[in-house]
Design a protein around this motif. Structure first.
Motif, PDB file in Angstrom:
ATOM      1  N   TYR A  40      -2.307  -0.387  10.785  1.00 20.86           N
ATOM      2  CA  TYR A  40      -2.387   0.825   9.958  1.00 20.86           C
ATOM      3  C   TYR A  40      -3.436   0.671   8.855  1.00 20.86           C
ATOM      4  O   TYR A  40      -4.146   1.622   8.513  1.00 20.86           O
ATOM      5  N   ALA A  41      -3.542  -0.535   8.304  1.00 18.79           N
ATOM      6  CA  ALA A  41      -4.543  -0.770   7.263  1.00 18.79           C
ATOM      7  C   ALA A  41      -5.953  -0.613   7.815  1.00 18.79           C
ATOM      8  O   ALA A  41      -6.864  -0.135   7.128  1.00 18.79           O
ATOM      9  N   GLU A  42      -6.123  -1.009   9.105  1.00 18.45           N
ATOM     10  CA  GLU A  42      -7.432  -0.890   9.747  1.00 18.45           C
ATOM     11  C   GLU A  42      -7.632   0.496  10.361  1.00 18.45           C
ATOM     12  O   GLU A  42      -8.661   0.771  10.975  1.00 18.45           O
ATOM     13  N   LYS A  43      -6.615   1.364  10.230  1.00 12.19           N
ATOM     14  CA  LYS A  43      -6.678   2.754  10.683  1.00 12.19           C
ATOM     15  C   LYS A  43      -6.824   2.904  12.204  1.00 12.19           C
ATOM     16  O   LYS A  43      -7.516   3.778  12.699  1.00 12.19           O
ATOM     17  N   TYR A  44      -6.187   1.996  12.967  1.00 10.07           N
ATOM     18  CA  TYR A  44      -6.061   2.243  14.404  1.00 10.07           C
ATOM     19  C   TYR A  44      -4.664   1.791  14.855  1.00 10.07           C
ATOM     20  O   TYR A  44      -4.490   0.795  15.534  1.00 10.07           O
ATOM     21  N   PRO A  45      -3.635   2.558  14.464  1.00  8.86           N
ATOM     22  CA  PRO A  45      -2.242   2.208  14.785  1.00  8.86           C
ATOM     23  C   PRO A  45      -1.989   2.138  16.289  1.00  8.86           C
ATOM     24  O   PRO A  45      -2.453   2.979  17.054  1.00  8.86           O
ATOM     25  N   GLY A  46      -1.274   1.110  16.698  1.00  4.83           N
ATOM     26  CA  GLY A  46      -0.899   0.941  18.096  1.00  4.83           C
ATOM     27  C   GLY A  46      -1.932   0.225  18.936  1.00  4.83           C
ATOM     28  O   GLY A  46      -1.609  -0.317  20.003  1.00  4.83           O
ATOM     29  N   CYS A  47      -3.165   0.201  18.479  1.00  4.35           N
ATOM     30  CA  CYS A  47      -4.238  -0.363  19.302  1.00  4.35           C
ATOM     31  C   CYS A  47      -4.018  -1.848  19.573  1.00  4.35           C
ATOM     32  O   CYS A  47      -4.060  -2.298  20.721  1.00  4.35           O
ATOM     33  N   LEU A  48      -3.793  -2.628  18.548  1.00  5.67           N
ATOM     34  CA  LEU A  48      -3.638  -4.074  18.697  1.00  5.67           C
ATOM     35  C   LEU A  48      -2.387  -4.429  19.488  1.00  5.67           C
ATOM     36  O   LEU A  48      -2.432  -5.245  20.422  1.00  5.67           O
ATOM     37  N   LEU A  49      -1.249  -3.814  19.134  1.00  7.44           N
ATOM     38  CA  LEU A  49       0.009  -4.174  19.783  1.00  7.44           C
ATOM     39  C   LEU A  49       0.069  -3.687  21.232  1.00  7.44           C
ATOM     40  O   LEU A  49       0.646  -4.363  22.088  1.00  7.44           O
ATOM     41  N   ASN A  50      -0.505  -2.526  21.521  1.00  7.11           N
ATOM     42  CA  ASN A  50      -0.611  -2.093  22.922  1.00  7.11           C
ATOM     43  C   ASN A  50      -1.443  -3.089  23.730  1.00  7.11           C
ATOM     44  O   ASN A  50      -1.102  -3.440  24.862  1.00  7.11           O
ATOM     45  N   ASN A  51      -2.545  -3.523  23.135  1.00 12.17           N
ATOM     46  CA  ASN A  51      -3.419  -4.490  23.807  1.00 12.17           C
ATOM     47  C   ASN A  51      -2.676  -5.806  24.046  1.00 12.17           C
ATOM     48  O   ASN A  51      -2.750  -6.387  25.142  1.00 12.17           O
ATOM     49  N   PHE A  52      -1.937  -6.269  23.039  1.00 12.84           N
ATOM     50  CA  PHE A  52      -1.208  -7.526  23.175  1.00 12.84           C
ATOM     51  C   PHE A  52      -0.108  -7.405  24.234  1.00 12.84           C
ATOM     52  O   PHE A  52       0.137  -8.347  25.003  1.00 12.84           O
ATOM     53  N   HIS A  53       0.538  -6.249  24.281  1.00 12.09           N
ATOM     54  CA  HIS A  53       1.575  -6.024  25.290  1.00 12.09           C
ATOM     55  C   HIS A  53       0.984  -6.131  26.692  1.00 12.09           C
ATOM     56  O   HIS A  53       1.552  -6.780  27.586  1.00 12.09           O
ATOM     57  N   ASN A  54      -0.164  -5.513  26.901  1.00 14.31           N
ATOM     58  CA  ASN A  54      -0.832  -5.599  28.208  1.00 14.31           C
ATOM     59  C   ASN A  54      -1.252  -7.029  28.534  1.00 14.31           C
ATOM     60  O   ASN A  54      -1.167  -7.476  29.679  1.00 14.31           O
ATOM     61  N   LEU A  55      -1.732  -7.747  27.535  1.00 15.82           N
ATOM     62  CA  LEU A  55      -2.136  -9.144  27.743  1.00 15.82           C
ATOM     63  C   LEU A  55      -0.955 -10.000  28.179  1.00 15.82           C
ATOM     64  O   LEU A  55      -1.084 -10.847  29.075  1.00 15.82           O
ATOM     65  N   LEU A  56       0.218  -9.754  27.594  1.00 15.08           N
ATOM     66  CA  LEU A  56       1.401 -10.535  27.955  1.00 15.08           C
ATOM     67  C   LEU A  56       1.908 -10.173  29.349  1.00 15.08           C
ATOM     68  O   LEU A  56       2.423 -11.041  30.079  1.00 15.08           O
ATOM     69  N   ARG A  57       1.773  -8.922  29.735  1.00 16.07           N
ATOM     70  CA  ARG A  57       2.139  -8.538  31.113  1.00 16.07           C
ATOM     71  C   ARG A  57       1.231  -9.251  32.111  1.00 16.07           C
ATOM     72  O   ARG A  57       1.683  -9.733  33.157  1.00 16.07           O
ATOM     73  N   PHE A  58      -0.047  -9.315  31.760  1.00 14.89           N
ATOM     74  CA  PHE A  58      -0.966 -10.062  32.625  1.00 14.89           C
ATOM     75  C   PHE A  58      -0.579 -11.538  32.650  1.00 14.89           C
ATOM     76  O   PHE A  58      -0.617 -12.183  33.711  1.00 14.89           O
ATOM     77  N   TRP A  59      -0.208 -12.089  31.492  1.00 11.65           N
ATOM     78  CA  TRP A  59       0.173 -13.506  31.408  1.00 11.65           C
ATOM     79  C   TRP A  59       1.300 -13.806  32.390  1.00 11.65           C
ATOM     80  O   TRP A  59       1.286 -14.840  33.065  1.00 11.65           O
ATOM     81  N   GLN A  60       2.286 -12.916  32.454  1.00 13.01           N
ATOM     82  CA  GLN A  60       3.403 -13.129  33.376  1.00 13.01           C
ATOM     83  C   GLN A  60       2.931 -13.185  34.824  1.00 13.01           C
ATOM     84  O   GLN A  60       3.317 -14.073  35.588  1.00 13.01           O
ATOM     85  N   ARG A  61       2.079 -12.234  35.192  1.00  8.41           N
ATOM     86  CA  ARG A  61       1.602 -12.201  36.578  1.00  8.41           C
ATOM     87  C   ARG A  61       0.733 -13.416  36.897  1.00  8.41           C
ATOM     88  O   ARG A  61       0.734 -13.921  38.021  1.00  8.41           O
ATOM     89  N   HIS A  62       0.001 -13.864  35.904  1.00  7.71           N
ATOM     90  CA  HIS A  62      -0.950 -14.957  36.128  1.00  7.71           C
ATOM     91  C   HIS A  62      -0.258 -16.315  36.166  1.00  7.71           C
ATOM     92  O   HIS A  62      -0.450 -17.089  37.116  1.00  7.71           O
ATOM     93  N   TYR A  63       0.557 -16.608  35.175  1.00  2.00           N
ATOM     94  CA  TYR A  63       1.134 -17.950  35.051  1.00  2.00           C
ATOM     95  C   TYR A  63       2.447 -18.125  35.801  1.00  2.00           C
ATOM     96  O   TYR A  63       2.880 -19.270  36.026  1.00  2.00           O
ATOM     97  N   LEU A  64       3.089 -17.030  36.164  1.00  2.00           N
ATOM     98  CA  LEU A  64       4.330 -17.170  36.931  1.00  2.00           C
ATOM     99  C   LEU A  64       4.074 -17.117  38.425  1.00  2.00           C
ATOM    100  O   LEU A  64       5.003 -17.138  39.225  1.00  2.00           O
ATOM    101  N   ASN A  65       2.807 -17.059  38.805  1.00  6.95           N
ATOM    102  CA  ASN A  65       2.424 -17.151  40.208  1.00  6.95           C
ATOM    103  C   ASN A  65       2.790 -18.535  40.728  1.00  6.95           C
ATOM    104  O   ASN A  65       2.558 -19.546  40.061  1.00  6.95           O
ATOM    105  N   LYS A  66       3.332 -18.602  41.919  1.00  5.31           N
ATOM    106  CA  LYS A  66       3.820 -19.882  42.446  1.00  5.31           C
ATOM    107  C   LYS A  66       2.698 -20.902  42.628  1.00  5.31           C
ATOM    108  O   LYS A  66       2.946 -22.119  42.683  1.00  5.31           O
ATOM    109  N   ASP A  67       1.438 -20.423  42.739  1.00  2.63           N
ATOM    110  CA  ASP A  67       0.321 -21.347  42.929  1.00  2.63           C
ATOM    111  C   ASP A  67      -0.208 -21.909  41.616  1.00  2.63           C
ATOM    112  O   ASP A  67      -1.048 -22.798  41.611  1.00  2.63           O
ATOM    113  N   LYS A  68       0.239 -21.355  40.487  1.00  2.94           N
ATOM    114  CA  LYS A  68      -0.283 -21.795  39.197  1.00  2.94           C
ATOM    115  C   LYS A  68       0.448 -23.050  38.721  1.00  2.94           C
ATOM    116  O   LYS A  68       1.672 -23.169  38.843  1.00  2.94           O
TER     117      LYS A  68
END
Length: 767
Positions: free
Chosen positions: A687-715
């Motif tokens: 909010y201080a940087e005047k783009y609410p939701g941008c950072l946390l939405n991005n982080f949420h997507n990054l963590l969803r990718f993390w699950q798919r990437h690191y929980l792969n049986k080949d990893k």
């Protein structure tokens, strides 16, 4: 061709003539209409066009190469053609790289224009004659040398047309059994495979095992140039394809092993193959050259050496001339009397060996990084590759008079293309691959150094690392110093911006990677490594981001959880100016320095739980670096920038560490019950940087990718666990908590994104 034969120029040809000519053009390539033209016409046009008799020679070749023809006559014609082409090939390498306007290659162009390239493909009877076959491929050889020039674009399709013939490519391998045709054939195969769309399958080569076992050591070294193309994954040359998102999608589509991986297995199944490569990599090079300045000779001959084809041609012709003068004697002394041999500097023969050691080390390095890594490791240890390289280190790999003042060759400061530079870098890459997360890393030490590690553990009252205890002492380095210690010595002498610094740091870092070993760290700290790294970061004026990144990573591994290292750090960084310079370097690029940030955060967390230790308490109170990271606002600042610098679409193997470092910060906060505070602070920052939701939405997507990437049986998740000393289950649990859908949970990201800015339902992870 017809227009040239008739002497017609554009604008002076009657329409009917053009129609007749065009009706024949489509069939010229296949039926050799030109060879049916009267000999007198060819001779008359030859004089005017200065074709040097090449069309007439090709016509004779066509007429004399039928199954029942006199192949001795064919051989003489091929010899004559070879001579015409070799003159142009040699003129290229001896005329100091003339500009495009100055250099022309009419003989080669004429040879290709009149179907000379297609000739060997269409004369199977010739392939069966060893003598003619040798000269036939000599023609190809010189053609390919010259056609590689940008000025000779007329023949740029030569190699591709050859590569399209799978039967021809496989046939070429059978010619490698003939010693006289080996070199030309090997280089032709190398060029063809370089442009071939589909990677060749080694298992399809007739009797590959027998072929490889028939090679002498020099032939095997040449063969490694071919193998390097067949066992490496193709470079897609597209930045988008290098993202983890694209790589994961590619792996889904191609679940079966790639051709490169299949080829690696094929090679490992050849009896004695790895053992012979180890002998090639570690054999000593004759240095009876009498040359006073080896490096200067390399500089003088640089324009020759950057083209392996040219160097091979020179060495081959020198050998052939010597054989001819001694009635095909293989005596070494007779070869030395060759006039051409005398015109070649002695150092070129050494560089010839160095260039092939580069290829051998490359093949071993690729195999070390493949799926059969443990099998390869076992063989490299058994055949004493590391002790052999240690014995070569001072005399060949890192000569004393080239290590301290070496500057990268070429106009481009990042161009590492001379044979000596390539050899050193490939050697360092091999060490990195050999040591990385493998217990065989202790083979880089000698027996005395292994005893030193044991003594360090005993003094610190900690158990010895199991891998150290299990190391076979008969396979470690010989002499007064091990390979790792020698590497540290030359590392300290490199100029600040030397390209070697990056690879040296990577090789040493790989020795430390994996489960943190206090003894390993102290072994390197006692040799002044920490002070050297800090000098390079703070005082040397180094500007190379690659070098700085490698030093940040190495410093992180060296200091992690080690209170003595932090004490040494504080002693070196003794002023505010030095500390500010250090932090400026860290903050200038978090992608480069985030592994060091992770190390500091993890170490601080451990030290804060060891307040009963007097030394730890003392260092905690005095160390400027630990005090800086202990302030919550500084950790939050790093967290905000780490999440902000990446997104799912731009994640690569290079920057995914930023995501894992941000997770480490939040996992440690969760352990202390402060996760809601951290998430709320991120929301306030948005909010201080005047783009609410941008950072946390991005982080949420990054963590969803993390699950798919690191929980792969080949990893392999053990690297995350070993590097952080945080169980992987806790990593998974923390990510699940952060991704929770319950908006009443104070530990779920969704709770901190206001409804109007919610983008969590969007699936940005699909390919």
């Amino acid at each position: 061709i017809c227009l040239r034969l008739c002497g017609c120029a554009e604008g002076r040809v009657k329409g009917s003539t053009v129609s007749v000519l065009l009706s024949h053009i489509s069939c010229i390539h296949h039926s050799f209409v030109v060879f049916q033209l009267p000999e007198a016409l060819l001779q008359e046009r030859d004089k005017r066009a200065k074709w040097h008799g090449i069309p007439e020679l090709l016509q004779k070749l066509h007429e004399s190469s039928h199954p029942n023809s006199d192949l001795s006559h064919t051989h003489s014609v091929l010899k004559e053609l070879s001579s015409l082409l070799s003159m142009e090939a040699m003129s290229f390498v001896t005329e100091d790289r003339k500009s495009a306007q100055e250099s022309t290659f009419p003989n080669t162009y004429t040879f290709d224009l009149f179907g000379g390239v297609d000739y060997p493909l269409r004369r199977p009877s010739l392939h069966k004659q060893k003598k003619s076959c040798h000269v036939c491929f000599f023609l190809f050889r010189h053609l390919l040398i010259v056609k590689s020039l940008p000025t000779f674009s007329q023949t740029e399709g030569v190699t591709k047309s050859l590569a399209a013939r799978d039967d021809f490519v496989l046939f070429l391998f059978t010619l490698m059994t003939n010693k006289k045709t080996f070199l030309q054939t090997a280089t032709l195969i190398e060029d063809i495979l370089g442009v071939k769309k589909d990677m060749i399958q080694l298992e399809g080569i007739p009797n590959l095992s027998g072929l490889v076992q028939s090679f002498d050591q020099q032939q095997l070294a040449n063969f490694c140039r071919i193998l390097s193309v067949t066992i490496s994954e193709p470079d897609v040359r597209n930045d988008d394809k290098h993202t983890l998102l694209a790589k994961n999608a590619q792996q889904k589509r191609n679940a079966s092993p790639s051709r490169a991986e299949v080829n690696q297995v094929t090679l490992l199944n050849i009896p004695g193959f790895i053992e012979r490569l180890c002998k090639l990599a570690t054999r000593k090079v004759s240095e009876a050259t009498g040359a006073s300045n080896f490096l200067q000779e390399l500089e003088d001959w640089y324009t020759w050496l950057d083209n392996a084809l040219v160097l091979d041609a020179l060495m081959q012709m020198a050998t052939e001339e010597a054989e001819h003068s001694s009635t095909e004697s293989s005596d070494e002394s007779s070869m030395a009397t060759s006039p051409l041999r005398h015109r070649l500097p002695q150092s070129m023969k050494i560089v010839h060996e160095i260039m092939y050691k580069v290829e051998v080390l490359y093949v071993l390095c690729v195999l070390l990084m493949g799926r059969q890594r443990n099998q390869v490791h076992k063989m490299l240890a058994e055949f004493r590759l590391i002790p052999g390289l240690n014995n070569l280190f001072d005399k060949l790999i890192w000569r004393k008079y080239t290590s301290s003042d070496h500057v990268v060759h070429g106009q481009n400061e990042n161009c590492d293309c001379s044979p000596e530079i390539s050899f050193k870098i490939q050697f360092l890459r091999l060490l990195q691959s050999f040591s990385d997360h493998h217990e065989n890393k202790y083979l880089l030490l000698n027996s005395q150094e292994l005893n030193e590690l044991s003594a360090i553990s005993l003094k610190a009252n900690i158990p010895e690392v199991e891998a150290l205890v299990n190391t076979d002492r008969s396979l470690v380095c010989d002499g007064k110093k091990g390979l790792l210690t020698r590497l540290l010595a030359v590392m300290k002498r490199e100029p600040p911006d030397s390209s070697f610094r990056f690879w040296q740091a990577r090789a040493v870092e790989s020795f430390l990677r994996g489960a943190t070993s206090y003894a390993d760290q102290m072994f390197l700290l006692k040799r002044g490594l920490l002070e050297h790294i800090l000098f390079c970061i703070i005082d040397s004026g180094c500007k190379s981001r690659d070098v700085l990144q490698s030093y940040f990573d190495l410093l992180g591994e060296l200091m992690k959880f080690n209170i003595d290292a932090f004490k040494r750090f504080n002693k070196y960084v003794s002023t505010d100016d030095k500390f500010q310079t250090f932090m400026t370097q860290i903050n200038s690029s978090l992608v480069d320095s985030n592994m060091l940030v992770r190390c500091i955060v993890l170490s601080l967390d451990r030290f804060e739980s060891q307040t009963e230790d007097v030394k730890v308490v003392e260092v905690l109170s005095e160390c400027c670096l630990l005090s800086y990271m202990a302030r919550v606002e500084n950790r939050l600042s790093f967290l905000f920038r780490l999440v902000n610098v990446i997104n799912v679409q731009t994640l690569t193997q290079e920057n995914v560490s930023c995501l894992n470092t941000s997770l480490v910060v939040l996992m440690l906060a969760r352990r202390r019950g402060k996760l809601p505070f951290y998430l709320n602070t991120l929301r306030e920052k948005e909010y201080a940087e005047k783009y609410p939701g941008c950072l946390l939405n991005n982080f949420h997507n990054l963590l969803r990718f993390w699950q798919r990437h690191y929980l792969n049986k080949d990893k392999d998740s053990t690297c995350l666990e070993n590097s952080s000393c945080i169980p992987f289950d806790y990593w998974k649990e923390t990510v699940s908590v952060l991704l929770g859908s319950d908006r009443t949970s104070l530990c779920a990201i969704a709770s901190y994104i206001d409804e109007p800015f919610m983008e969590l339902d969007r699936d940005l992870l699909e390919d």
